[in-house]
Design a protein around this motif. Sequence first.
Motif, PDB file in Angstrom:
ATOM      1  N   PRO A 189       0.811  -1.236   0.000  1.00  0.00           N
ATOM      2  CA  PRO A 189       0.000   0.000   0.000  1.00  0.00           C
ATOM      3  C   PRO A 189       0.838   1.278   0.000  1.00  0.00           C
ATOM      4  O   PRO A 189       0.336   2.341  -0.384  1.00  0.00           O
ATOM      5  N   GLU A 190       2.104   1.209   0.431  1.00  0.00           N
ATOM      6  CA  GLU A 190       2.962   2.399   0.460  1.00  0.00           C
ATOM      7  C   GLU A 190       3.697   2.620  -0.863  1.00  0.00           C
ATOM      8  O   GLU A 190       4.451   3.588  -0.984  1.00  0.00           O
ATOM      9  N   SER A 191       3.510   1.732  -1.852  1.00  0.00           N
ATOM     10  CA  SER A 191       4.222   1.846  -3.123  1.00  0.00           C
ATOM     11  C   SER A 191       3.400   2.635  -4.133  1.00  0.00           C
ATOM     12  O   SER A 191       2.209   2.367  -4.331  1.00  0.00           O
ATOM     13  N   THR A 192       4.060   3.619  -4.758  1.00  0.00           N
ATOM     14  CA  THR A 192       3.434   4.408  -5.819  1.00  0.00           C
ATOM     15  C   THR A 192       4.444   4.583  -6.942  1.00  0.00           C
ATOM     16  O   THR A 192       5.554   5.080  -6.700  1.00  0.00           O
ATOM     17  N   PHE A 205      -0.843   6.523 -11.982  1.00  0.00           N
ATOM     18  CA  PHE A 205      -0.005   6.047 -10.896  1.00  0.00           C
ATOM     19  C   PHE A 205      -0.442   4.624 -10.548  1.00  0.00           C
ATOM     20  O   PHE A 205      -1.643   4.351 -10.438  1.00  0.00           O
ATOM     21  N   GLU A 207      -0.609   2.096  -7.714  1.00  0.00           N
ATOM     22  CA  GLU A 207      -0.564   2.057  -6.247  1.00  0.00           C
ATOM     23  C   GLU A 207      -0.883   0.638  -5.775  1.00  0.00           C
ATOM     24  O   GLU A 207      -1.839   0.014  -6.257  1.00  0.00           O
ATOM     25  N   ARG A 209      -2.225  -2.547  -3.667  1.00  0.00           N
ATOM     26  CA  ARG A 209      -3.509  -2.825  -3.016  1.00  0.00           C
ATOM     27  C   ARG A 209      -3.408  -3.946  -1.978  1.00  0.00           C
ATOM     28  O   ARG A 209      -4.410  -4.391  -1.435  1.00  0.00           O
ATOM     29  N   VAL A 214      -2.474  -3.973  -8.379  1.00  0.00           N
ATOM     30  CA  VAL A 214      -2.224  -2.541  -8.208  1.00  0.00           C
ATOM     31  C   VAL A 214      -3.425  -1.758  -8.733  1.00  0.00           C
ATOM     32  O   VAL A 214      -4.142  -2.218  -9.624  1.00  0.00           O
ATOM     33  N   GLN A 215      -3.613  -0.584  -8.133  1.00  0.00           N
ATOM     34  CA  GLN A 215      -4.651   0.336  -8.593  1.00  0.00           C
ATOM     35  C   GLN A 215      -4.016   1.314  -9.566  1.00  0.00           C
ATOM     36  O   GLN A 215      -3.053   2.005  -9.230  1.00  0.00           O
ATOM     37  N   ARG A 217      -4.453   4.610 -11.174  1.00  0.00           N
ATOM     38  CA  ARG A 217      -5.237   5.843 -11.043  1.00  0.00           C
ATOM     39  C   ARG A 217      -4.801   6.836 -12.121  1.00  0.00           C
ATOM     40  O   ARG A 217      -3.631   7.226 -12.180  1.00  0.00           O
ATOM     41  N   GLY A 302       6.989   9.382  -6.464  1.00  0.00           N
ATOM     42  CA  GLY A 302       5.617   9.787  -6.709  1.00  0.00           C
ATOM     43  C   GLY A 302       5.413  11.249  -6.411  1.00  0.00           C
ATOM     44  O   GLY A 302       6.153  11.893  -5.668  1.00  0.00           O
TER      45      GLY A 302
END
Length: 303
Positions: A189-192, A205, A207, A209, A214-215, A217, A302
């Motif tokens: 969750p801290e990866s972007t 981006f 991100e 999950r 990954v999300q 966005r 990011g």
Amino acid sequence: MARRRTKPTGFSRKERLSAFTVYVVAGIGALIGAILLGVSLLKPTAFEGLRGGATDVVEPAGQVSSVTRSGGRSIFQNIAAYYRAGSKNAELEEEVRIARVRLAEARALEQENKRLKAMLRIVDGDADPVATARLIGSTSSSVRRIAFLSAGSRDGVKVGMPVRTPRGLVGRVLGVGGSSARVLLLTDPESTVPVRRSTDEVIAFAEGRADGTVQLRLINLGVNPLKEGDVFVTSGTGGLYRPNVAVAVVSELTRDGAIGRLLANPAATDFVLVEPEWQPAAREAISEAVARREGPVPADGGE
């Protein structure tokens, strides 16, 4: 003293007559045999007809005896062959099992060689990697997605360096020891990570999950231009990750982007490459500018 008279063997006349007859018959038989022996020596072919007749007489009995011997020999041979076949089958089955193990090992080696050759092509075509290492473990019970690397500061590994495989990006170095390091996976969750669609300049981006996906966005909101099967690669924005490294493929559309499935699955990865930062000077300048304005920038570049 008077001498005792011995009674002759053939006391009765009948016994003496029987003994005389036996002697006469034996003498006649010996004479006939001598005559036949003489004839056979002087004329060997004289009794050929008799020999042939005798052979014809005993021939059926000889056939029966021969068939019996052959049949008996065949039965014993079949029994012996049966037991030999059983032991042979056991040996062959053991050889097949060993061959299957050897085949599996050979296939595993073939797959590992393919992965290593793919890494060599990466090394030949891009900037020299800092280190080549194994992923030796990962977190399993935590919501954090962190893996452990078999290379550390003694190998030149530093915090923030990207980690990848031939199939795509895995994450970045989060912490470093002497001979090991921690890797922040893309699914944390801290990866972007700044990414773009591989066919155009649609920016997003990626991100984490915490569920293996990954999300994605989108930066520009509006009509969602994405579709399933779109591949996203690093954009190079921020100077940490070099551009055009595969990241994820769209598996499900959302209101503001999509859910992406990683192309480089850490669970199925053995060897990884640790690469230097893409543009460290540009990343430091961005970090300083953002720090002066609103605080430190995330370590992965990011915005």
